[in-house]
Design an enzyme around this catalytic site. Structure first.
Site, mmCIF file in Angstrom:
data_model
loop_
_atom_site.group_PDB
_atom_site.id
_atom_site.type_symbol
_atom_site.label_atom_id
_atom_site.label_comp_id
_atom_site.label_asym_id
_atom_site.label_seq_id
_atom_site.Cartn_x
_atom_site.Cartn_y
_atom_site.Cartn_z
ATOM 1 N N LYS A 124 0.705 -0.988 0.221
ATOM 2 C CA LYS A 124 0.217 0.096 0.006
ATOM 3 C C LYS A 124 0.268 0.526 -0.280
ATOM 4 C CE LYS A 124 -4.475 1.094 0.030
ATOM 5 N NZ LYS A 124 -5.231 -0.156 -0.302
ATOM 6 N N ASP A 164 -6.308 3.864 -4.294
ATOM 7 C CA ASP A 164 -7.962 4.264 -3.771
ATOM 8 C C ASP A 164 -8.431 4.907 -3.372
ATOM 9 O OD1 ASP A 164 -7.718 1.875 -1.233
ATOM 10 O OD2 ASP A 164 -7.288 4.183 0.030
HETATM 11 O O1 2IT Z 1 -7.911 -1.873 -1.673
HETATM 12 C C1 2IT Z 1 -7.954 -2.029 -1.979
HETATM 13 O O2 2IT Z 1 -7.943 -3.348 -2.764
HETATM 14 C C2 2IT Z 1 -7.567 -0.938 -4.171
HETATM 15 N N1 2IT Z 1 -6.961 -0.175 -3.464
HETATM 16 C C3 2IT Z 1 -7.156 -1.881 -4.843
HETATM 17 C C4 2IT Z 1 -5.933 -2.252 -5.069
HETATM 18 C C5 2IT Z 1 -5.429 -2.623 -6.878
HETATM 19 O O3 2IT Z 1 -4.159 -3.122 -6.437
HETATM 20 O O4 2IT Z 1 -6.302 -2.558 -7.761
#
Ligand code: 2IT
Length: 446
Positions: A124, A164
């Site tokens: 993240k 996100d």
């Molecule tokens: O919380 C999540 O799963 C996302 N924000 C998507 C992450 C992604 O790599 O598509």
């Protein structure tokens, strides 16, 4: 493994990181029993290794605002776990972003990605940059400055960021443009959530919300219920809320509430195409208020300062932010007759709220299962990029259906209690954990 011992150690090492500690505690409580049946996990110290990220990049992001003033924000990328694939997870731009928030999200992402059936590790990233009220040019300059620092630590087989909260298609575009310039390579697979003309996947914008509703359909079918005719309260009005509202409406449910930081819109007649389109326009306006929805549609009413959970509904879908539904909200929902709650946001419910739902015996499922369709479709975008092709919307949607069905089946397999109640929290945590733990075990001490 003793949950209390591990938690005491983490609290000492990371004091005050409340979201991170909350996310870890929930997973450890779920897996404790299974873990202790596997002495090989204990011997390899799997839990002690899994709760800490592999590494954290922290960097300064300096950019120039429209007035010509210099602004400085903090940027982060947390590469949490790469046991089953390259690091994968979104980037969050929000004024409250800090290491605790991103560590909780990276930790959750590791298990969620394991549930998708696809080979993706957990990560993240984000910044305390506040997009609210920023001009398009400011957003672009910030995204460029952010990528200037990050580009060298990501790659299609290394770490693949996506959107996100606060990061959508526009931001991914600006970040990709800068990445391409710096890397001097057209590596489409380095980011997901891209535009359709430059490597994006059909259905990715809809995937988190659509996937959530596919999951809810399975959960309801298993309980002998149907979504048709049910009332649904949704928090938020961003991309995820929009996808959920769109699919819920298509499946015959009535979306009676959406909300924002300013209050809730009570929408007793449900959604239609015009209203759903307007949700997107409202989000794109960058003002972060939902009140204008009720000014535009006469059948809707804005109630300032109230949450979506104050509206009577059959199904509650938190789609905004962590801990947005607390114990009191859960009690109010249960008292109003809600019989299903599914987290579409990551860790949308507090531990007290989850205990209230489960204690009342109503259907409840956690974010890492319910919202996994988003990152799963990111995984499908990576596959298309690697193959240099694009699948049709129908093809991606059918794969998304299959993935959500698999996740539901895994939750049922690991979460069904002796009394027949399906503890989806436990099921999702154990299923995700077992896969990552097995991979770590087989790869030795690294
Ligand atoms: O919380 C999540 O799963 C996302 N924000 C998507 C992450 C992604 O790599 O598509």
């Amino acid at each position: 493994m003793k949950v209390q011992t591990i938690m005491a150690d983490l609290e000492r090492k990371h004091p005050g990181e409340s979201e991170y500690l909350q996310a870890v505690q929930e997973v450890l409580e779920s897996i404790e029993e299974v873990y202790n049946l596997h002495p090989e996990f204990e011997k390899a110290k799997i839990v002690e290794r899994m709760v800490e990220p592999d590494r954290i990049f922290t960097f300064r992001v300096t950019w120039v605002d429209d007035k010509g003033e210099i602004q400085t924000n903090l940027g982060y990328r947390i590469q949490f776990n790469s046991a089953i694939g390259p690091y994968k997870g979104g980037i969050r731009f929000h004024k409250a972003v800090n290491p605790s928030m991103l560590k909780f999200l990276g930790f959750e992402q590791t298990f969620k990605n394991a549930l998708t059936t696809l080979p993706m590790g957990g990560a993240k990233g984000g910044s305390d940059f506040d997009p609210v009220g920023k001009s398009d040019a400011e957003i672009m300059r910030f995204c460029q400055a952010f990528m200037w620092e990050l580009w060298n630590n990501i790659g299609p087989d290394t770490d693949v960021p996506a959107g996100d909260v606060g990061v959508g298609g526009r931001e991914i575009g600006y970040m990709y443009g800068m990445y391409k310039k710096l890397a001097r390579e057209y590596n489409t697979g380095v980011l997901t959530g891209k535009g359709m003309t430059w490597g994006g996947s059909l259905i990715r914008p809809e995937a988190t919300g659509f996937g959530a509703l596919y999951f809810v359909e399975h959960m309801l079918a298993k309980a002998g219920k149907s979504i048709k005719g049910a009332t649904v309260a949704i928090s938020g009005f961003g991309n995820v809320a929009w996808g959920a509202a769109t699919k819920a409406t298509e499946l015959g449910a009535k979306v009676v509430a959406i909300s924002g930081p300013d209050g809730v819109v009570y929408n007793p007649e449900g959604m239609n195409k015009e209203k759903l389109d307007y949700m997107l326009a409202l989000r794109a306006s960058n003002r972060n208020i939902v009140a204008p929805f009720a000014e535009k549609f006469a059948d809707a009413t804005f109630i300032p300062g109230k949450k979506a959970w104050s509206i009577k509904c059959d199904i509650a879908l938190p789609c905004a932010f962590q801990n947005e539904l607390n114990g009191d909200d859960a009690a109010e929902l249960v008292a109003n007759g809600t019989w299903c709650a599914a987290e579409v946001s990551n860790m949308g419910c507090t531990p007290e709220a989850i205990a209230t739902f489960q204690g009342a015996g109503i259907l409840f499922a956690p974010g890492k299962a319910v919202n996994a369709g988003g990152v799963a479709t990111s995984g499908l975008e990576m596959t298309q990029n690697a193959m240099h092709i694009s699948w049709s919307a129908a093809e991606v949607d059918s794969k998304l259906h299959y993935i959500m069905e698999s996740i539901h089946a895994a939750c049922v397999k690991y979460g069904t209690q002796e009394d027949g109640y399906i503890n989806y929290v436990k099921g999702a945590n154990i299923a995700g954990f077992m896969k990552v733990a097995q991979a770590m075990l087989e790869q030795g001490i690294v």
